[in-house]
Design a protein around this motif. Structure first.
Motif, PDB file in Angstrom:
ATOM      1  N   ILE A 253     -57.623  99.041 -36.537  1.00 36.75           N
ATOM      2  CA  ILE A 253     -56.984  98.223 -36.000  1.00 36.75           C
ATOM      3  C   ILE A 253     -57.940  97.986 -34.898  1.00 36.75           C
ATOM      4  CG2 ILE A 253     -55.298  97.924 -34.296  1.00 36.75           C
ATOM      5  CD1 ILE A 253     -53.872  97.901 -36.832  1.00 36.75           C
ATOM      6  N   VAL A 254     -57.958  96.519 -34.599  1.00 32.49           N
ATOM      7  CA  VAL A 254     -58.735  95.982 -33.292  1.00 32.49           C
ATOM      8  C   VAL A 254     -58.003  95.527 -32.231  1.00 32.49           C
ATOM      9  CG1 VAL A 254     -60.558  94.350 -32.572  1.00 32.49           C
ATOM     10  CG2 VAL A 254     -60.807  95.468 -35.005  1.00 32.49           C
ATOM     11  N   ARG A 255     -57.846  95.919 -31.099  1.00 35.92           N
ATOM     12  CA  ARG A 255     -56.748  95.390 -30.387  1.00 35.92           C
ATOM     13  C   ARG A 255     -57.415  94.142 -29.626  1.00 35.92           C
ATOM     14  NH1 ARG A 255     -54.159  98.584 -25.096  1.00 35.92           N
ATOM     15  NH2 ARG A 255     -52.948  96.531 -24.476  1.00 35.92           N
ATOM     16  N   LEU A 256     -56.640  93.157 -29.642  1.00 36.25           N
ATOM     17  CA  LEU A 256     -57.050  91.809 -29.381  1.00 36.25           C
ATOM     18  C   LEU A 256     -56.146  91.509 -27.849  1.00 36.25           C
ATOM     19  CD1 LEU A 256     -56.186  89.864 -32.835  1.00 36.25           C
ATOM     20  CD2 LEU A 256     -58.388  90.779 -31.847  1.00 36.25           C
ATOM     21  N   GLY A 257     -55.091  92.156 -27.395  1.00 36.70           N
ATOM     22  CA  GLY A 257     -54.490  91.599 -26.305  1.00 36.70           C
ATOM     23  C   GLY A 257     -53.186  92.043 -26.393  1.00 36.70           C
ATOM     24  N   THR A 258     -52.149  91.404 -25.513  1.00 35.47           N
ATOM     25  CA  THR A 258     -50.916  91.630 -25.494  1.00 35.47           C
ATOM     26  C   THR A 258     -50.016  90.402 -25.499  1.00 35.47           C
ATOM     27  OG1 THR A 258     -50.905  91.530 -22.922  1.00 35.47           O
ATOM     28  CG2 THR A 258     -51.229  93.815 -23.987  1.00 35.47           C
ATOM     29  N   PHE A 259     -48.716  90.247 -25.488  1.00 37.81           N
ATOM     30  CA  PHE A 259     -47.959  89.069 -25.654  1.00 37.81           C
ATOM     31  C   PHE A 259     -46.857  89.367 -24.661  1.00 37.81           C
ATOM     32  CE2 PHE A 259     -46.553  91.669 -29.241  1.00 37.81           C
ATOM     33  CZ  PHE A 259     -45.136  91.446 -29.229  1.00 37.81           C
TER      34      PHE A 259
ATOM     35  N   MET B  12     -51.059 101.812 -30.177  1.00 42.35           N
ATOM     36  CA  MET B  12     -50.937 100.609 -29.561  1.00 42.35           C
ATOM     37  C   MET B  12     -49.698 100.481 -28.895  1.00 42.35           C
ATOM     38  SD  MET B  12     -52.554  97.433 -29.576  1.00 42.35           S
ATOM     39  CE  MET B  12     -53.648  97.548 -31.078  1.00 42.35           C
ATOM     40  N   PRO B  13     -49.590 100.082 -27.583  1.00 42.06           N
ATOM     41  CA  PRO B  13     -48.208  99.953 -26.917  1.00 42.06           C
ATOM     42  C   PRO B  13     -47.457  98.905 -27.370  1.00 42.06           C
ATOM     43  CG  PRO B  13     -50.235  99.112 -25.564  1.00 42.06           C
ATOM     44  CD  PRO B  13     -50.727  99.564 -26.841  1.00 42.06           C
ATOM     45  N   ARG B  14     -46.218  98.926 -26.872  1.00 43.91           N
ATOM     46  CA  ARG B  14     -45.310  98.060 -27.287  1.00 43.91           C
ATOM     47  C   ARG B  14     -45.778  96.734 -26.570  1.00 43.91           C
ATOM     48  NH1 ARG B  14     -39.226  97.388 -27.447  1.00 43.91           N
ATOM     49  NH2 ARG B  14     -38.913  95.743 -26.062  1.00 43.91           N
TER      50      ARG B  14
ATOM     51  N   TYR C  95     -55.745  93.153 -34.947  1.00 44.73           N
ATOM     52  CA  TYR C  95     -56.056  92.835 -36.211  1.00 44.73           C
ATOM     53  C   TYR C  95     -56.480  94.081 -36.985  1.00 44.73           C
ATOM     54  CZ  TYR C  95     -59.294  90.828 -39.359  1.00 44.73           C
ATOM     55  OH  TYR C  95     -60.061  90.348 -40.498  1.00 44.73           O
ATOM     56  N   TYR C  96     -55.728  93.875 -38.233  1.00 49.00           N
ATOM     57  CA  TYR C  96     -56.133  95.149 -38.997  1.00 49.00           C
ATOM     58  C   TYR C  96     -56.951  94.751 -40.147  1.00 49.00           C
ATOM     59  CZ  TYR C  96     -55.284  98.942 -42.328  1.00 49.00           C
ATOM     60  OH  TYR C  96     -55.360  99.954 -43.227  1.00 49.00           O
ATOM     61  N   ALA C  97     -58.341  95.094 -39.867  1.00 46.63           N
ATOM     62  CA  ALA C  97     -59.569  94.531 -40.633  1.00 46.63           C
ATOM     63  C   ALA C  97     -59.445  94.793 -42.114  1.00 46.63           C
ATOM     64  CB  ALA C  97     -60.862  95.277 -39.770  1.00 46.63           C
ATOM     65  N   PRO C  98     -58.766  96.007 -42.512  1.00 45.58           N
ATOM     66  CA  PRO C  98     -59.149  96.264 -44.151  1.00 45.58           C
ATOM     67  C   PRO C  98     -58.057  95.381 -44.895  1.00 45.58           C
ATOM     68  CG  PRO C  98     -58.729  98.349 -42.649  1.00 45.58           C
ATOM     69  CD  PRO C  98     -58.698  97.089 -41.811  1.00 45.58           C
ATOM     70  N   TRP C  99     -56.979  94.820 -44.359  1.00 45.66           N
ATOM     71  CA  TRP C  99     -56.448  93.846 -44.724  1.00 45.66           C
ATOM     72  C   TRP C  99     -56.068  92.505 -44.370  1.00 45.66           C
ATOM     73  CZ3 TRP C  99     -51.222  97.373 -45.647  1.00 45.66           C
ATOM     74  CH2 TRP C  99     -51.492  98.303 -46.552  1.00 45.66           C
ATOM     75  N   ASN C 100     -56.936  92.427 -43.560  1.00 49.64           N
ATOM     76  CA  ASN C 100     -57.144  91.053 -42.853  1.00 49.64           C
ATOM     77  C   ASN C 100     -55.786  90.413 -42.540  1.00 49.64           C
ATOM     78  OD1 ASN C 100     -58.652  88.702 -42.063  1.00 49.64           O
ATOM     79  ND2 ASN C 100     -58.405  87.625 -43.684  1.00 49.64           N
ATOM     80  N   ASP C 101     -54.978  91.274 -41.672  1.00 47.39           N
ATOM     81  CA  ASP C 101     -53.628  91.146 -41.079  1.00 47.39           C
ATOM     82  C   ASP C 101     -53.755  91.055 -39.339  1.00 47.39           C
ATOM     83  OD1 ASP C 101     -52.539  90.954 -43.604  1.00 47.39           O
ATOM     84  OD2 ASP C 101     -52.076  93.106 -43.565  1.00 47.39           O
ATOM     85  N   LEU C 102     -52.768  90.299 -38.984  1.00 54.35           N
ATOM     86  CA  LEU C 102     -52.615  90.221 -37.500  1.00 54.35           C
ATOM     87  C   LEU C 102     -51.279  90.970 -37.336  1.00 54.35           C
ATOM     88  CD1 LEU C 102     -53.281  88.798 -34.914  1.00 54.35           C
ATOM     89  CD2 LEU C 102     -51.709  87.354 -35.247  1.00 54.35           C
ATOM     90  N   VAL C 103     -51.334  92.027 -36.444  1.00 55.89           N
ATOM     91  CA  VAL C 103     -50.303  92.816 -36.198  1.00 55.89           C
ATOM     92  C   VAL C 103     -49.568  92.707 -34.813  1.00 55.89           C
ATOM     93  CG1 VAL C 103     -49.682  95.216 -36.163  1.00 55.89           C
ATOM     94  CG2 VAL C 103     -51.446  94.491 -37.604  1.00 55.89           C
ATOM     95  N   LEU C 104     -48.342  92.615 -34.780  1.00 52.08           N
ATOM     96  CA  LEU C 104     -47.733  92.305 -33.491  1.00 52.08           C
ATOM     97  C   LEU C 104     -46.842  93.667 -33.166  1.00 52.08           C
ATOM     98  CD1 LEU C 104     -46.276  88.720 -33.747  1.00 52.08           C
ATOM     99  CD2 LEU C 104     -48.557  89.619 -32.529  1.00 52.08           C
ATOM    100  N   TYR C 105     -46.875  94.340 -32.158  1.00 50.26           N
ATOM    101  CA  TYR C 105     -46.422  95.878 -31.898  1.00 50.26           C
ATOM    102  C   TYR C 105     -45.117  95.413 -31.033  1.00 50.26           C
ATOM    103  CZ  TYR C 105     -50.605  97.819 -34.065  1.00 50.26           C
ATOM    104  OH  TYR C 105     -51.387  98.452 -34.763  1.00 50.26           O
ATOM    105  N   TYR C 106     -43.806  95.708 -31.718  1.00 51.94           N
ATOM    106  CA  TYR C 106     -42.819  95.694 -30.999  1.00 51.94           C
ATOM    107  C   TYR C 106     -42.095  96.997 -30.504  1.00 51.94           C
ATOM    108  CZ  TYR C 106     -40.886  96.520 -35.581  1.00 51.94           C
ATOM    109  OH  TYR C 106     -40.599  97.097 -36.710  1.00 51.94           O
TER     110      TYR C 106
END
Length: 57
Positions: free
Chosen positions: A28-34, A1-3, A8-19
């Motif tokens: 991991i399901v890619r939702l978008g970018t910020f 996943m790019p910076r 969304y990490y489905a196994p743990w039900n977590d939202l992930v922000l890649y810095y």
């Protein structure tokens, strides 16, 4: 996943922000970018409140 990616990490039900750049992981399901604030997230310690809104169609 790019910076700057949001996932969304489905196994743990977590939202992930890649810095930083990160290789793909199963579940991991890619939702978008910020925009902006990427460096702040990487330097932050403790809890962090993030607001996410849908923009566009």
């Amino acid at each position: 996943m790019p910076r700057g990616g949001i996932g969304y990490y489905a196994p743990w039900n977590d939202l992930v922000l890649y810095y930083g750049d990160q290789s793909y992981h199963d579940g991991i399901v890619r939702l978008g970018t910020f925009d902006g604030g990427v460096d702040v997230i990487g330097q932050h310690t403790g809890d962090l409140l993030v607001e996410i809104e849908h923009v566009g169609d």
